[in-house]
Design a protein around this motif. Structure first.
Motif, mmCIF file in Angstrom:
data_model
loop_
_atom_site.group_PDB
_atom_site.id
_atom_site.type_symbol
_atom_site.label_atom_id
_atom_site.label_comp_id
_atom_site.label_asym_id
_atom_site.label_seq_id
_atom_site.Cartn_x
_atom_site.Cartn_y
_atom_site.Cartn_z
ATOM 1 N N GLU A 257 7.757 3.799 -12.842
ATOM 2 C CA GLU A 257 6.337 3.461 -12.919
ATOM 3 C C GLU A 257 5.985 2.352 -11.938
ATOM 4 N N GLU A 258 6.866 1.359 -11.871
ATOM 5 C CA GLU A 258 6.613 0.260 -10.934
ATOM 6 C C GLU A 258 6.620 0.750 -9.498
ATOM 7 N N GLU A 259 7.597 1.609 -9.219
ATOM 8 C CA GLU A 259 7.627 2.175 -7.857
ATOM 9 C C GLU A 259 6.400 3.022 -7.593
ATOM 10 N N ALA A 260 5.955 3.788 -8.649
ATOM 11 C CA ALA A 260 4.754 4.616 -8.472
ATOM 12 C C ALA A 260 3.532 3.741 -8.242
ATOM 13 N N ARG A 261 3.443 2.635 -9.023
ATOM 14 C CA ARG A 261 2.297 1.730 -8.814
ATOM 15 C C ARG A 261 2.349 1.121 -7.423
ATOM 16 N N GLU A 262 3.540 0.684 -7.037
ATOM 17 C CA GLU A 262 3.651 0.109 -5.693
ATOM 18 C C GLU A 262 3.306 1.143 -4.631
ATOM 19 N N ARG A 263 3.789 2.380 -4.864
ATOM 20 C CA ARG A 263 3.478 3.419 -3.885
ATOM 21 C C ARG A 263 1.990 3.722 -3.865
ATOM 22 N N ALA A 264 1.378 3.787 -5.088
ATOM 23 C CA ALA A 264 -0.063 4.054 -5.154
ATOM 24 C C ALA A 264 -0.853 2.925 -4.501
ATOM 25 N N ALA A 265 -0.433 1.677 -4.788
ATOM 26 C CA ALA A 265 -1.122 0.534 -4.175
ATOM 27 C C ALA A 265 -0.973 0.570 -2.665
ATOM 28 N N ARG A 266 0.259 0.914 -2.258
ATOM 29 C CA ARG A 266 0.479 0.975 -0.809
ATOM 30 C C ARG A 266 -0.350 2.082 -0.184
ATOM 31 N N GLU A 267 -0.375 3.236 -0.887
ATOM 32 C CA GLU A 267 -1.176 4.346 -0.355
ATOM 33 C C GLU A 267 -2.661 3.992 -0.373
ATOM 34 N N ALA A 268 -3.108 3.323 -1.459
ATOM 35 C CA ALA A 268 -4.526 2.930 -1.531
ATOM 36 C C ALA A 268 -4.862 1.949 -0.423
ATOM 37 N N ALA A 269 -3.942 1.025 -0.204
ATOM 38 C CA ALA A 269 -4.184 0.051 0.869
ATOM 39 C C ALA A 269 -4.220 0.728 2.214
ATOM 40 N N GLU A 270 -3.247 1.660 2.360
ATOM 41 C CA GLU A 270 -3.246 2.384 3.641
ATOM 42 C C GLU A 270 -4.520 3.204 3.802
ATOM 43 N N LYS A 271 -4.946 3.814 2.671
ATOM 44 C CA LYS A 271 -6.167 4.617 2.736
ATOM 45 C C LYS A 271 -7.375 3.743 3.022
ATOM 46 N N GLU A 272 -7.404 2.592 2.333
ATOM 47 C CA GLU A 272 -8.522 1.669 2.564
ATOM 48 C C GLU A 272 -8.534 1.170 4.011
ATOM 49 N N ALA A 273 -7.346 0.915 4.498
ATOM 50 C CA ALA A 273 -7.268 0.471 5.897
ATOM 51 C C ALA A 273 -7.719 1.581 6.837
ATOM 52 N N ALA A 274 -7.306 2.822 6.470
ATOM 53 C CA ALA A 274 -7.719 3.941 7.315
ATOM 54 C C ALA A 274 -9.228 4.128 7.271
ATOM 55 N N LEU A 275 -9.775 4.007 6.026
ATOM 56 C CA LEU A 275 -11.237 4.136 5.907
ATOM 57 C C LEU A 275 -11.950 3.017 6.659
ATOM 58 N N ALA A 276 -11.381 1.829 6.589
ATOM 59 C CA ALA A 276 -11.987 0.705 7.309
ATOM 60 C C ALA A 276 -11.980 0.968 8.802
ATOM 61 N N ARG A 277 -10.857 1.502 9.248
ATOM 62 C CA ARG A 277 -10.802 1.827 10.679
ATOM 63 C C ARG A 277 -11.815 2.902 11.038
ATOM 64 N N ILE A 278 -11.926 3.894 10.139
ATOM 65 C CA ILE A 278 -12.884 4.982 10.414
ATOM 66 C C ILE A 278 -14.313 4.433 10.426
ATOM 67 N N ARG A 279 -14.592 3.594 9.394
ATOM 68 C CA ARG A 279 -15.956 3.028 9.352
ATOM 69 C C ARG A 279 -16.234 2.208 10.617
ATOM 70 N N GLN A 280 -15.227 1.461 11.007
ATOM 71 C CA GLN A 280 -15.429 0.651 12.207
ATOM 72 C C GLN A 280 -15.628 1.524 13.445
ATOM 73 N N GLU A 281 -14.816 2.573 13.512
ATOM 74 C CA GLU A 281 -14.940 3.475 14.662
ATOM 75 C C GLU A 281 -16.312 4.156 14.685
ATOM 76 N N LYS A 282 -16.718 4.578 13.466
ATOM 77 C CA LYS A 282 -18.027 5.254 13.399
ATOM 78 C C LYS A 282 -19.175 4.269 13.690
ATOM 79 N N ALA A 283 -19.015 3.049 13.206
ATOM 80 C CA ALA A 283 -20.046 2.053 13.497
ATOM 81 C C ALA A 283 -20.138 1.806 15.002
ATOM 82 N N LEU A 284 -18.980 1.757 15.679
ATOM 83 C CA LEU A 284 -18.965 1.564 17.127
ATOM 84 C C LEU A 284 -19.549 2.766 17.857
ATOM 85 N N SER A 285 -19.269 3.973 17.235
ATOM 86 C CA SER A 285 -19.790 5.176 17.917
ATOM 87 C C SER A 285 -21.311 5.272 17.843
#
Length: 472
Positions: free
Chosen positions: A355-383
């Motif tokens: 469970e701890e590994e799953a939470r860490e993995r989910a948090a890591r994936e969420a962070a990665e997803k959030e970072a990806a979304l942030a990058r996308i938002r930034q890219e789209k804002a620049l576009s």
């Protein structure tokens, strides 16, 4: 009369001497008197007690009824023994049994050991002559070997005797056991009774009347059957003949009362020789029974004590085994419970780790997803570029979100519907990725098929009011 070979073999068996020539010389020096030679040999190799007493109980013609002390014959016929303790007055005589009779029933040794108590304290020792022990050369110089009676042969003789006796004298009789002498002796030992022995001489003139008028009378037969174990044998048969020699039966009819002793011997308590009336027989047997009662009672009590001790030990052993098994069962249960708890703890630890590994993995994936979304938002804002100033070629767009929040921006009329989607994505106001921009009046959904249209082509110029509709 015991022949020379039998005397020589018996002397070797008693003394333990293996040299036949030496044994022959000793016997010849004593006139081939077997008992005198044995007494001389044993007396020269041991220190006999000062007082040597012998007793014999016999009832016969010309013989005294009851017991008498053998005077001058003691030194010649008796083995050195010590005086018995005070007893009911019954004189015992130890009789050595023939090897052929002993070998006929191998249960003697173990049976006689337990009954040694009956002769405890010392009894008169009287080694009588035996028949059938001879080995080596016989009288005629021919080789002779002892005839050993097997268990089956002894039992066969006993059954034959019982069958013939019942055929000749009827069923009212002592219940002679259909087994060999040693088995009958063992039976008497086990039942704590004396053994009544009857040696049958078919050719003796007094035998028929004694059997009909005394031995087979109802009173005597019932008394014997109730108080004794009975064994009978014909002197024509092998075992009966050997027992007649061992007991030195000189007259017939012959009856005796014996009990087991030690060292492959029997204690001769009473012998009755010659014809007797039922009353005389009952008187003798009653006296023997009364005088032997203390010994029998002591033997029975001793056996009961041993049996009770054995039962107590068995109960204690059973209780110990039960307690040990219970302890072992509790120990096994404790170990099983401990192993179960350890397994459950290990399983819980494994699940917590997963469970701890799953939470860490989910948090890591969420962070990665959030970072990806942030990058996308930034890219789209620049576009999107910089927001244009108001003008005839600029469209004013108002976007309403499901939360009620409103966002407004200006776009060139040549900008595509996709630019509006990029604008909404760059704001980060939605947690959903699947949505559509919709206008109300008239209701128009600007889906994927219209994202390439310009705002002007889509009819959204010079101004438009859109709301975000989440797709299910």
């Amino acid at each position: 009369m015991v022949d020379v070979a039998d005397k020589l073999a018996y002397f070797q068996a008693i003394t333990g001497l293996e040299d036949p020539d030496l044994c022959t010389e000793i016997l010849a020096a004593h006139g081939w008197d077997l008992e005198l030679a044995i007494s001389s040999f044993t007396g020269s190799n041991s220190n006999p007690p000062d007082n040597t007493v012998a007793g014999t109980s016999s009832t016969g013609e010309g013989g005294a009824a009851g017991r008498s002390v053998l005077g001058s014959q003691v030194s010649q016929q008796m083995e050195p023994v010590y005086n018995p303790p005070a007893s009911p007055g019954l004189a015992w005589k130890l009789v050595t049994l023939p090897v052929s009779v002993i070998s006929g029933s191998l249960g003697l040794i173990s049976g006689a050991i337990g009954l040694g108590l009956w002769a405890a304290g010392g009894v008169l020792s009287y080694s009588l002559g035996m028949f059938g022990l001879g080995s080596g050369l016989g009288r005629d110089g021919e080789s002779s070997t002892p005839m050993l009676v097997s268990v089956s042969a002894a039992a066969s003789e006993a059954m034959e005797f019982v069958s013939r006796f019942e055929r000749d004298y009827g069923t009212t009789r002592p219940n002679f056991v259909s087994e060999g002498f040693m088995d009958a002796l063992q039976r008497s030992r086990n039942t704590f009774k004396l053994l009544f022995v009857y040696l049958h001489s078919p050719d003796h003139p007094d035998t028929p009347l004694f059997c009909e008028r005394t031995l087979c009378t109802e009173a005597l037969a019932e008394f014997v059957n109730e108080n004794f174990v009975s064994w009978g044998g014909s002197i024509r048969a092998s075992e009966g003949f050997k027992m007649s020699n061992s007991l030195k039966a000189s007259r017939f009819p012959f009856c005796a009362v014996v009990m087991a002793a030690t060292n492959q011997r029997i204690a001769l308590l009473q012998q009755v020789e010659g014809p007797k009336s039922p009353e005389e027989m009952l008187t003798v047997l009653q006296r023997v029974l009364e005088e032997s009662a203390p010994v029998l009672v002591a033997a029975r009590l001793d056996a009961e004590e041993r049996r009770n001790n054995m039962l107590l030990r068995e109960e204690q052993d059973a209780a110990y085994r039960a307690a040990l098994e219970a302890d072992q069962a509790r120990e096994r249960q404790r170990k099983e419970e401990q192993e179960r708890l350890e397994r459950e703890a290990a399983e819980a630890a494994r699940k917590r780790k997963e469970e701890e590994e799953a939470r860490e993995r989910a948090a890591r994936e969420a962070a990665e997803k959030e970072a990806a979304l942030a990058r996308i938002r930034q890219e789209k804002a620049l576009s999107l570029g910089a927001e244009p100033e108001k003008g005839p070629n600029v469209t004013q767009v108002l976007v309403r979100f499901p939360t009620g929040e409103r966002k407004e921006r200006r776009f060139y009329s040549t900008a595509t519907i996709q630019s509006l989607y990029d604008y909404v994505d760059s704001l980060g106001c939605l947690n959903a990725e699947n949505y559509s921009l919709v206008s109300n009046f008239p209701r128009t959904v600007y889906g994927p098929e219209k994202v390439s249209l310009s705002l002007k082509e889509a009819g959204l110029h010079p101004q438009a009011s859109l709301f975000v509709e989440l797709n299910s």
